[in-house]
Design a protein around this motif. Structure first.
Motif, PDB file in Angstrom:
ATOM      1  N   ASN A  23      16.364  46.398  36.758  1.00  0.00           N
ATOM      2  CA  ASN A  23      16.608  47.254  35.599  1.00  0.00           C
ATOM      3  C   ASN A  23      15.517  47.122  34.553  1.00  0.00           C
ATOM      4  OD1 ASN A  23      20.103  46.675  35.991  1.00  0.00           O
ATOM      5  ND2 ASN A  23      19.059  48.610  36.333  1.00  0.00           N
ATOM      6  N   GLN A  66      19.450  48.013  39.515  1.00  0.00           N
ATOM      7  CA  GLN A  66      19.771  46.587  39.549  1.00  0.00           C
ATOM      8  C   GLN A  66      19.694  46.104  41.000  1.00  0.00           C
ATOM      9  OE1 GLN A  66      23.759  45.694  38.268  1.00  0.00           O
ATOM     10  NE2 GLN A  66      23.206  43.644  37.582  1.00  0.00           N
ATOM     11  N   ASN A  81      19.392  53.546  34.149  1.00  0.00           N
ATOM     12  CA  ASN A  81      19.551  52.262  34.821  1.00  0.00           C
ATOM     13  C   ASN A  81      20.842  52.286  35.625  1.00  0.00           C
ATOM     14  OD1 ASN A  81      17.416  50.084  33.913  1.00  0.00           O
ATOM     15  ND2 ASN A  81      17.846  51.356  32.128  1.00  0.00           N
TER      16      ASN A  81
END
Length: 281
Positions: free
Chosen positions: A104, A135, A181
């Motif tokens: 991220n 992530q 993200n």
């Protein structure tokens, strides 16, 4: 739409085999019917921020496959500059997408991110842009591979929603881009492997602001000589795992949501500091 796709990890390996996240995003955008041209670094340029190459430096440009260009040792911003000058010669693309970054880019890390600054470079030219990060887990690569396709599909859907709502007008407000993200959510652990048995979908998406905390803590350990003295140092990177304030990009990902943060290329502040500034002139 005509889309320029770039990143900061580069396009490396045969068919992008060493950089599968940009390949997944390219494939998802093409499957959605977009004309996608990749112009990316030829080497890993992570953490390069908005660095650009200036004379007398030279760049080596290759075209390893149709609609894929590499710029070496160019930065992500170099890739955007080159694409606008030499690839999209008749007209700028409708959209620039930068990513998918493995890991991220949250909070103040955006200042140093090549992924985000490639998008910011596009905004300088008045081209709408999206930066995308995922992530990841170094101990659960299978999950990351599955989430790569999910996050790529999410971005393709986001682009479609932007296009639908634009009604053939501007995709986003002038000078504004998006920093996306995507969380990696693990299902129950499989007792036979000791790893999660599935990847769960995000709990939803949230509009967010940038977390003002330090996203990454850099530490330096001397390998020769003493601390605080000239010598050779190794660099340690420690993520900040503390719970972030509600409403921030970091907190959204911590809670399992996709974070969408609007960013501006214009970095000056609003008029709230004008009176203070006049007092120090």
């Amino acid at each position: 739409m005509h889309i320029l796709l770039t990143n900061d990890d580069g396009w490396r390996g045969t068919g992008g085999s060493d950089t599968p996240l940009i390949v997944a995003l390219r494939d998802a955008l093409k499957a959605a019917g977009h004309d996608v041209v990749v112009v990316a670094p030829g080497t890993d340029q992570s953490g390069q921020g908005g660095r650009i190459s200036a004379p007398p430096l030279q760049l080596t440009v290759a075209k390893p496959e149709p609609s894929v260009w590499t710029v070496t040792p160019g930065s992500p911003s170099d890739s955007v500059f080159f694409a606008f000058d030499q690839v999209f010669t008749n007209a700028k693309p409708d959209l620039v997408v930068s990513g998918i970054n493995p890991g991220n880019n949250l909070g103040q890390a955006v200042n140093h991110s090549g992924t985000v600054n490639a998008a910011a470079t596009a905004l300088e030219f008045g081209v709408p842009a999206i930066a995308v990060s995922l992530q990841t887990s170094s101990t659960w690569r299978e999950g990351t591979a599955v989430a790569a396709k999910s996050s790529a599909a999410y971005v393709a859907g986001l682009v479609q929603r932007l296009e639908d709502r634009s009604q053939h007008g501007a995709l986003m407000p002038p000078g504004v881009g998006l920093n996306v993200n995507y969380p990696l959510l693990a299902g129950p652990v499989d007792p036979t492997t000791g790893k999660p048995g599935s990847v769960l979908p995000p709990r939803g998406a949230r509009p967010t602001t940038l977390d003002t905390g330090v996203a990454l803590d850099l530490g330096y350990t001397p390998t020769s000589g003493q601390a605080g003295q000239p010598g050779t140092y190794t660099i340690g990177l420690t993520p900040n795992d503390q719970a972030a304030p509600v409403g921030t990009d970091t907190r959204a990902v911590q809670d399992g949501y996709v974070s969408l943060t609007p960013l501006e290329a214009d970095r000056d502040v609003d008029g709230s500091t004008e009176s203070w500034l006049h007092r120090i002139l």
